[in-house]
Structures are given as structure tokens and as C-alpha cells.
Design an enzyme around this catalytic site. Structure first.
Site, short mmCIF file in Angstrom:
data_model
loop_
_atom_site.label_atom_id
_atom_site.label_comp_id
_atom_site.label_asym_id
_atom_site.label_seq_id
_atom_site.Cartn_x
_atom_site.Cartn_y
_atom_site.Cartn_z
N SER A 90 0.56 -0.91 0.05
CA SER A 90 -0.06 -0.17 -0.24
C SER A 90 0.67 1.60 -0.02
O SER A 90 1.88 1.19 0.26
CB SER A 90 -0.89 0.06 1.17
OG SER A 90 -1.42 -1.31 1.56
N1 SAH Z 1 -0.19 -5.28 3.89
C1 SAH Z 1 0.29 -5.37 2.69
C2 SAH Z 1 -0.60 -4.83 1.52
C3 SAH Z 1 -1.62 -5.96 0.70
S1 SAH Z 1 -2.26 -6.31 -0.28
C4 SAH Z 1 1.29 -4.48 3.08
O1 SAH Z 1 1.49 -4.34 3.55
O2 SAH Z 1 2.13 -5.02 1.49
C5 SAH Z 1 -4.09 -6.75 0.10
C6 SAH Z 1 -3.17 -8.75 0.46
O3 SAH Z 1 -4.39 -9.23 0.73
C7 SAH Z 1 -2.30 -9.36 -1.37
O4 SAH Z 1 -1.24 -9.44 -0.42
C8 SAH Z 1 -3.33 -10.41 -1.02
O5 SAH Z 1 -2.76 -11.78 -1.34
C9 SAH Z 1 -3.81 -10.59 0.17
N2 SAH Z 1 -5.28 -10.72 0.27
C10 SAH Z 1 -6.32 -10.86 0.02
N3 SAH Z 1 -7.59 -11.54 0.23
C11 SAH Z 1 -7.31 -11.97 0.90
C12 SAH Z 1 -7.98 -12.85 1.89
N4 SAH Z 1 -9.44 -13.16 1.46
N5 SAH Z 1 -7.25 -13.42 3.38
C13 SAH Z 1 -5.88 -12.78 3.73
N6 SAH Z 1 -5.46 -12.66 2.58
C14 SAH Z 1 -6.27 -12.15 1.95
#
Ligand code: SAH
Length: 241
Positions: A90
């Protein structure tokens, strides 16, 4: 001639070492200054200025360690970056804002849904007691686990799974941060929020306008929601989106 060649050969490793080590520390301080000025300008979010402890955490966490080497030079730009598997780390301002909105406290147990690179979990780490983070892409979960351990974030535990269902074994949580957009607020996450707890979550259809929402459960277990600002996150995947 031969001597020149030798000199060049020894000089080269030095040059590459210098090129591989830009001043990430200075870039990171600049990034936090950008975030601070943005935060004071975005009054619509109603958050005012960000907590000094949150800004201090952002000054510490080496974001360049959380992004692929190809995009490392942009690690301290205030924008999201690709981390593989179609996912992104993000934008730093949004990480700061979401962290600030849950009002992290040193005794808090926090759940993150969407570990991704592990950066958001690392920012939470010095501010709270424990962080539990769930990632649905197994390779990302594995990589984040290794990275967080190598960097010494010992109070963060990552698990591969569908975060829609939360992590009942460690609930209730003082705070929950969801970093993927959901069409609705997952009821299991509301159940796993402690009375007095706060959750931030982007709500809206995939790849369309989404809103960052603040969900508060008061001490009488009444749930209050507030729409804060438009955001753009990758979608929450899994069975219940
Ligand atoms: N917080 C992260 C950014 C994440 S982007 C950071 O600091 O880098 C969102 C993430 O959510 C992705 O890696 C995606 O694979 C994950 N995601 C999507 N759906 C999800 C679910 N149902 N459960 C857990 N993770 C999920």
C-alpha cells in the site's frame, strides 16, 4: 595496459557496492515529511495530524526491504508498488492513516487481513503487543514470514489462509486492519473485535470506487461505522467476498 585492467577490475566491485546502497535513511525521512504534510491537508478524513508514535514507526521500518529489488529505488515514494502475484504494497500515507485510525496501544493485540509484503505488520509491530496477520497467497505469506523474522519483528505471526474468517484462536482483537477491499464488512471480523475495539477496512466493488471505513464496537457491543475517504485497494479474494 595490464595494470589499467587490474585497476578497473578492483574498482568495479567498489562501484557496484556504492550503487547498491543509496541513502535509504534520508529517503525514508523525506517520505515521512510528505506523509505529515499530506495528513494536515486532508481534513476530510477527520483524523487531524497523525500520532507521533505512528510517524516514528514509519521512520524506522525499512520499506525498501519489503519491495522487490526491481522497484527498490522507488521504495520511499508515496505510492503503492507491485510485490508480485498481482498484489501491491500500500501507499505509505494510507499505511500511516490506517495505523493511526486504529489508535494502536502497547498492550493491543491486532489482526491484519492481507499480509502482502509484511510492511503494514512491521509498522504495527513496535506500537502494539502482538500482530497476527493472514495472507491468502501462500508464497507471499511464506516470504513475509521469513522477511519479518530476518528483520527482527518478533511479535508478528503470519499465517496462510482466508482472512475473511479472522483468526478466532487469538480473538478478540483490540484492532483489525483489512488491507484488501471487500464488498461488505465480514461479520466474523466484527464478532472478533473487542468491545471498545476499532477496525479499518476498504469497502467497495473490486477495481472500482471503494471507501475506507472505520468500524467501532462500543463497550455495550454496539457497532458504529463511518465512511472516511475514497481509496483503491486490491480485492479481498476467497470464498466470501
Ligand atoms: N498490507 C500489505 C498490502 C497488501 S495488498 C502490505 O503491507 O504489503 C492486499 C493483500 O491481501 C494481498 O497480498 C492479497 O493477496 C491479500 N488478500 C486478498 N484476499 C485475502 C483474504 N481473503 N485473506 C487474506 N489475504 C487476502
Amino acid at each position: 595496459m595490464a595494470r589499467t585492467l587490474v585497476l578497473l577490475a578492483t574498482a568495479l566491485p567498489l562501484l557496484t557496492a556504492a550503487a547498491a546502497e543509496p541513502d535509504y535513511g534520508a529517503a525514508r525521512q523525506k517520505m515521512v515529511e510528505t506523509i505529515e504534510s499530506l495528513a494536515t491537508r486532508i481534513a476530510a478524513a477527520g483524523t487531524g495530524s497523525l500520532a507521533p508514535s505512528v510517524l516514528a514507526a514509519l521512520r524506522q521500518v525499512p520499506r525498501h526491504e519489503f519491495v522487490p529489488t526491481e522497484v527498490r529505488a522507488a521504495a520511499y515514494d508515496n505510492r503503492p508498488l507491485p510485490i508480485g502475484y498481482g498484489q501491491t504494497i500500500s501507499q505509505p500515507y494510507i499505511v500511516a492513516l490506517m495505523t493511526d485510525l486504529v489508535r494502536p496501544d502497547k498492550d493491543d493485540v491486532v489482526l491484519e487481513v492481507g499480509t502482502g509484503s509484511g510492511y503494514q505488520a512491521a509498522v504495527l509491530s513496535p506500537l502494539v503487543s502482538r500482530v497476527y496477520s493472514i495472507e491468502i497467497v501462500e508464497a507471499l505469506a511464506k516470504r513475509a514470514t521469513e522477511r519479518l523474522a530476518a528483520l527482527g519483528y518478533g511479535n508478528v505471526t503470519v499465517r496462510h489462509g482466508d482472512g475473511y474468517h479472522g483468526w478466532p484462536e487469538h480473538s478478540p482483537f483490540d484492532a483489525i486492519i483489512v488491507t484488501a477491499a471487500s464488498s461488505h464488512i465480514p461479520p466474523p471480523l466484527i464478532r472478533q473485535l473487542k468491545p471498545g475495539g476499532r477496525m479499518v477496512i476498504p469497502v467497495g466493488p473490486p477495481f472500482m470506487a471503494q471507501n475506507l471505513m472505520l468500524v467501532e464496537k462500543d463497550t455495550r457491543e454496539q457497532v458504529h461505522t463511518r465512511t472516511l475517504l475514497p481509496v483503491q485497494f486490491v480485492p479481498l479474494t476467497g470464498g466470501n467476498r
